[in-house]
Design an enzyme around this catalytic site. Structure first.
Site, PDB file in Angstrom:
ATOM      1  N   GLY A  15       1.135 -11.257 -22.659  1.00 40.86           N
ATOM      2  CA  GLY A  15       0.806 -12.682 -22.744  1.00 40.86           C
ATOM      3  C   GLY A  15       2.770 -12.792 -21.882  1.00 40.86           C
ATOM      4  O   GLY A  15       3.215 -13.459 -22.466  1.00 40.86           O
ATOM      5  N   THR A  17       3.056 -13.745 -18.957  1.00 38.91           N
ATOM      6  CA  THR A  17       2.423 -14.726 -17.726  1.00 38.91           C
ATOM      7  C   THR A  17       3.430 -16.144 -17.398  1.00 38.91           C
ATOM      8  O   THR A  17       3.454 -16.907 -17.242  1.00 38.91           O
ATOM      9  CB  THR A  17       1.303 -14.790 -17.026  1.00 38.91           C
ATOM     10  OG1 THR A  17       0.061 -15.503 -18.385  1.00 38.91           O
ATOM     11  CG2 THR A  17       0.113 -13.819 -16.686  1.00 38.91           C
ATOM     12  N   ARG A  18       3.974 -16.419 -18.853  1.00 33.39           N
ATOM     13  CA  ARG A  18       4.371 -17.753 -19.300  1.00 33.39           C
ATOM     14  C   ARG A  18       4.864 -17.567 -20.400  1.00 33.39           C
ATOM     15  O   ARG A  18       4.840 -17.306 -21.298  1.00 33.39           O
ATOM     16  CB  ARG A  18       3.396 -18.738 -18.987  1.00 33.39           C
ATOM     17  CG  ARG A  18       1.501 -18.540 -19.972  1.00 33.39           C
ATOM     18  CD  ARG A  18       1.229 -19.621 -19.912  1.00 33.39           C
ATOM     19  NE  ARG A  18       1.537 -20.909 -19.943  1.00 33.39           N
ATOM     20  CZ  ARG A  18       0.555 -22.366 -20.569  1.00 33.39           C
ATOM     21  NH1 ARG A  18      -0.127 -21.597 -20.864  1.00 33.39           N
ATOM     22  NH2 ARG A  18       1.400 -23.180 -20.925  1.00 33.39           N
ATOM     23  N   ASN A  93       3.497 -10.118 -27.443  1.00 30.09           N
ATOM     24  CA  ASN A  93       3.471 -11.280 -27.752  1.00 30.09           C
ATOM     25  C   ASN A  93       3.058 -12.076 -26.847  1.00 30.09           C
ATOM     26  O   ASN A  93       2.947 -13.662 -27.541  1.00 30.09           O
ATOM     27  CB  ASN A  93       4.883 -11.588 -26.194  1.00 30.09           C
ATOM     28  CG  ASN A  93       5.319 -12.578 -26.205  1.00 30.09           C
ATOM     29  OD1 ASN A  93       5.638 -13.889 -26.704  1.00 30.09           O
ATOM     30  ND2 ASN A  93       3.644 -13.276 -24.612  1.00 30.09           N
ATOM     31  N   SER A 146       6.301 -16.550 -35.995  1.00 26.99           N
ATOM     32  CA  SER A 146       6.932 -17.085 -35.993  1.00 26.99           C
ATOM     33  C   SER A 146       7.689 -18.104 -36.540  1.00 26.99           C
ATOM     34  O   SER A 146       7.695 -17.486 -37.407  1.00 26.99           O
ATOM     35  CB  SER A 146       6.172 -18.353 -35.350  1.00 26.99           C
ATOM     36  OG  SER A 146       6.185 -19.775 -35.095  1.00 26.99           O
ATOM     37  N   TYR A 160      -3.379 -20.973 -37.255  1.00 24.35           N
ATOM     38  CA  TYR A 160      -1.983 -20.602 -36.713  1.00 24.35           C
ATOM     39  C   TYR A 160      -0.684 -19.411 -37.430  1.00 24.35           C
ATOM     40  O   TYR A 160      -0.778 -18.352 -37.584  1.00 24.35           O
ATOM     41  CB  TYR A 160      -1.207 -21.403 -35.842  1.00 24.35           C
ATOM     42  CG  TYR A 160       0.087 -20.525 -35.070  1.00 24.35           C
ATOM     43  CD1 TYR A 160      -0.311 -20.102 -33.730  1.00 24.35           C
ATOM     44  CD2 TYR A 160       1.420 -21.072 -35.261  1.00 24.35           C
ATOM     45  CE1 TYR A 160       0.900 -19.498 -33.165  1.00 24.35           C
ATOM     46  CE2 TYR A 160       2.190 -20.793 -34.738  1.00 24.35           C
ATOM     47  CZ  TYR A 160       2.106 -20.113 -33.497  1.00 24.35           C
ATOM     48  OH  TYR A 160       3.481 -19.699 -33.052  1.00 24.35           O
ATOM     49  N   LYS A 164       0.427 -15.564 -37.898  1.00 23.29           N
ATOM     50  CA  LYS A 164       2.004 -15.164 -37.767  1.00 23.29           C
ATOM     51  C   LYS A 164       2.458 -15.078 -39.208  1.00 23.29           C
ATOM     52  O   LYS A 164       3.117 -13.911 -38.634  1.00 23.29           O
ATOM     53  CB  LYS A 164       2.525 -16.326 -37.016  1.00 23.29           C
ATOM     54  CG  LYS A 164       2.126 -16.860 -35.958  1.00 23.29           C
ATOM     55  CD  LYS A 164       2.457 -15.705 -34.854  1.00 23.29           C
ATOM     56  CE  LYS A 164       2.064 -16.962 -33.583  1.00 23.29           C
ATOM     57  NZ  LYS A 164       2.448 -15.102 -32.544  1.00 23.29           N
TER      58      LYS A 164
END
Length: 263
Positions: A15, A17-18, A93, A146, A160, A164
């Site tokens: 992950g 790329t951003r 990530n 997170s 989510y 996490k």
């Protein structure tokens, strides 16, 4: 004090790329590590890698990879070994965080979030294990968790939060299993960090979140990246199975009154 030289280290950032992953990949590249970043879209991953290589002067390459697909994860590990001769650091990530109220949550929504955030992290570690074991005590696994789930809750992100929190259950067992091989397993728990995803939630959300942070600002991706760099270093070789909250103090107040009562 002599700090870790990164010129002979191989790093994977899923992950990358951003967002936070992009910040992690950039910092490792600036430190001289060979970085392989992944994203779901192969062309985007290559373009981002080429840009990071240009701006950092580092060794960065990118491949398309979906962490929900075990065979693609295995190929990622093999590609890192082919390009860089091994794997010293895995930054698991890759993550998604679609908002969905519980009453509207579908089985597909749950599968998507758990598949990327939790299952993808576990399978990424498993795929990289042989190379991490050969890293001769330098093997490092960093999970991007997170504060949401492990520490706090937020309406609309229950699935989510579950993913996490699940990462941390995996972390503790994995840290015990891998310690005899000199591999450390740790996690960072970011609070609100200025990424594309956070910006997409709109200016009102950003303002409300900033108002809840004692240090008075939203985090930057570099704040998370520097913590990851430390936990991946030789200087952190005696730290494993641990979590580091990076939230500007957001989780400190026990109530709104406690926050308002600051001098």
């Amino acid at each position: 004090m002599t700090f870790t030289p990164w010129q002979d280290r191989s790093v994977i950032v899923t992950g990358g790329t951003r967002g936070i992953g992009h910040g992690i990949a950039e910092l490792f590249a600036r430190q001289g590590a060979a970085v392989l970043l992944t994203g779901r879209d192969a062309e985007t991953a290559r373009k981002v890698a080429d840009h990071l290589a240009q701006v950092t002067g580092g060794r960065v390459s990118g491949i398309g990879m979906d962490v929900r697909q075990p065979e693609q994860i295995q190929e990622m590990a093999a590609e890192a070994e082919r390009r860089h001769g091994g794997i010293d650091v895995l930054c698991a990530n890759a993550g998604v965080f679609p908002e969905r109220p519980l009453r509207e949550l579908t089985a597909e929504d749950v599968d998507e979030v758990l598949g990327v955030n939790l299952r993808g992290s576990i399978l990424s570690v498993r795929a990289c294990l042989p190379a991490l074991e050969r890293a001769a005590g330098r093997g490092r696994v960093l999970l991007t968790s997170s504060i949401t789930g492990p520490t706090t809750g937020y309406a609309g992100w229950s699935h989510y939060g579950a993913s996490k929190a699940g990462q941390l259950g995996f972390l503790r067992g994995a840290a015990l299993e891998l310690a005899p091989h000199g591999i450390t397993v740790n996690a960072v728990l970011p609070g609100n960090v200025r990424t594309e995803g956070l910006t997409d939630l709109g200016p009102d959300y950003l303002r409300r979140m900033t108002d809840c942070i004692p240090l008075g600002r939203i985090g930057e991706t570099s704040d998370i990246a520097h913590a990851v760099l430390f936990l991946a270093s030789d200087e952190a070789s005696f730290i494993t199975g641990q979590t580091l909250t990076i939230d500007g103090g957001q989780t400190l107040p026990e109530s709104l009154d406690a926050f308002a009562a600051r001098p």
